[in-house]
Enzyme design. Sequence first.
Site, PDB file in Angstrom:
ATOM      1  N   LYS A  65       0.745  -1.192   0.222  1.00 20.99           N
ATOM      2  CA  LYS A  65       0.058  -0.003  -0.077  1.00 20.99           C
ATOM      3  C   LYS A  65       0.884   1.192   0.025  1.00 20.99           C
ATOM      4  O   LYS A  65       0.686   2.133  -0.732  1.00 20.99           O
ATOM      5  CB  LYS A  65      -0.899  -0.047   1.004  1.00 20.99           C
ATOM      6  CG  LYS A  65      -1.843  -1.129   1.309  1.00 20.99           C
ATOM      7  CD  LYS A  65      -3.034  -1.098   2.330  1.00 20.99           C
ATOM      8  CE  LYS A  65      -2.582  -1.257   3.674  1.00 20.99           C
ATOM      9  NZ  LYS A  65      -1.665  -2.703   4.010  1.00 20.99           N
ATOM     10  N   THR A  66       1.834   1.386   0.952  1.00 20.31           N
ATOM     11  CA  THR A  66       2.928   2.475   0.958  1.00 20.31           C
ATOM     12  C   THR A  66       3.448   2.643  -0.395  1.00 20.31           C
ATOM     13  O   THR A  66       3.656   3.667  -0.841  1.00 20.31           O
ATOM     14  CB  THR A  66       3.549   2.471   2.023  1.00 20.31           C
ATOM     15  OG1 THR A  66       3.007   2.132   3.258  1.00 20.31           O
ATOM     16  CG2 THR A  66       4.646   3.567   2.287  1.00 20.31           C
ATOM     17  N   ASP A 110      -1.507   6.733   6.187  1.00 18.20           N
ATOM     18  CA  ASP A 110      -1.465   5.122   6.686  1.00 18.20           C
ATOM     19  C   ASP A 110      -2.547   5.145   7.578  1.00 18.20           C
ATOM     20  O   ASP A 110      -2.656   6.042   8.551  1.00 18.20           O
ATOM     21  CB  ASP A 110      -0.001   4.801   6.842  1.00 18.20           C
ATOM     22  CG  ASP A 110       0.176   3.339   6.580  1.00 18.20           C
ATOM     23  OD1 ASP A 110      -0.682   2.575   6.416  1.00 18.20           O
ATOM     24  OD2 ASP A 110       1.202   2.839   7.219  1.00 18.20           O
ATOM     25  N   THR A 159      -5.872  -1.411   6.738  1.00 23.01           N
ATOM     26  CA  THR A 159      -5.939  -2.987   6.875  1.00 23.01           C
ATOM     27  C   THR A 159      -7.438  -3.393   7.117  1.00 23.01           C
ATOM     28  O   THR A 159      -7.722  -4.494   6.883  1.00 23.01           O
ATOM     29  CB  THR A 159      -5.004  -3.240   8.176  1.00 23.01           C
ATOM     30  OG1 THR A 159      -5.182  -2.649   9.034  1.00 23.01           O
ATOM     31  CG2 THR A 159      -3.613  -3.339   7.416  1.00 23.01           C
ATOM     32  N   ARG A 218       6.669  -7.933   1.934  1.00 25.29           N
ATOM     33  CA  ARG A 218       7.704  -7.659   2.818  1.00 25.29           C
ATOM     34  C   ARG A 218       8.164  -8.755   3.666  1.00 25.29           C
ATOM     35  O   ARG A 218       9.287  -8.693   4.059  1.00 25.29           O
ATOM     36  CB  ARG A 218       6.721  -6.747   3.932  1.00 25.29           C
ATOM     37  CG  ARG A 218       7.710  -6.217   5.083  1.00 25.29           C
ATOM     38  CD  ARG A 218       6.788  -5.446   6.176  1.00 25.29           C
ATOM     39  NE  ARG A 218       6.043  -4.450   5.564  1.00 25.29           N
ATOM     40  CZ  ARG A 218       4.891  -3.459   6.026  1.00 25.29           C
ATOM     41  NH1 ARG A 218       4.397  -4.139   7.022  1.00 25.29           N
ATOM     42  NH2 ARG A 218       4.514  -2.563   5.399  1.00 25.29           N
TER      43      ARG A 218
END
Length: 340
Positions: A65-66, A110, A159, A218
Amino acid sequence: MTKDKLLDARPDDDQYDITLRPRSLAEYIGQQQVLDNLSILLEAARRRDEPVEHVLLCGPPGLGKTTLAHIIANELGVAIKVSSGPAIDHQGALGSILLNLSTRDVFFIDEIHRLNTVVEESLYPALEDFRFDAVLGKGVGASAATLPLPHFTCVGATTRQGLLSGPLRDRFGAVYRLDFYTKAELEKIVGRSARILDIEIHDDAVSEIARRARGTPRIANRLLRRVRDYAQVRGDGRATVDTTRLALEMLDVDEIGLEPLDRQLLHTVIVKFKGGPVGLDTLATSLSEEPETIEDVHEPYLIQIGFLARTARGRVATELAYRHIGIAPPQPESQQTRLL
Ligand code: ADE
């Protein structure tokens, strides 16, 4: 451990994520549908010479997302200002970010579901009408002023789409959901990361990491770095499949990528709660964890691989979970007996 602490416990991730992060849509691997939609959104705005509408990105942690927020800014050739729901804890904090934006900048929030109500409500006019209703001064002398804002693009990440209020969600013109990555996509990501980090790695080792990365880039990149450490200290620096397996075994990452807490969670549902249903809060207390950590970080993948089911009465372990933990699943007859 709270989710924040959990993320803080791995400070190297952010630093390395920046090195490994793709910077353009062309470099991005996976999430094809999101990329297709996003590239049309960006291209159409570019052709009309208009600001891009606000974008909401949803999905479990670590899926990009980032990264996508940075890519949006990069593709538009504008600056990005980064903050988060918990960090913007009062109206003044929001105002100082908004009033410092330039036209078409990206404002990335975020964990947008964690904004408090007051801040969330002052975000509405900023998103909708590009104005900020500021309160100037304090107490009886306080006054209100409406300040114009540049036309910016807000990119929100969450999320938990379900926790977002309707009015906030409705202010995003584009809502995209990120899904777990396939093994083939993760293999490409690990291969790319190994090239950037100059790691000599065999194809079967790449495959092994991808298989144990829980569908999450990640995690794949973190495992890759730990395998590199192990290969350097215990081997000759090359990541072979054997070194990779030994490194992951030492990290307690099992053959399908589950970590101790994932397995403990399944064990608790199966043994302590006889397979469920068990409520989230009860389960979290049993594991000495925060319910949000369980719900946001651990459950999504267990549900995705069909180990856990979420029912109206709570979490239930499936037959696959029993098999993985090494406990015989209950026979249909005995389940019937239990119900009687
Ligand atoms: N590194 C982390 N996520 C990635 C992605 N989706 N594509 C390419 N490289 C990545």
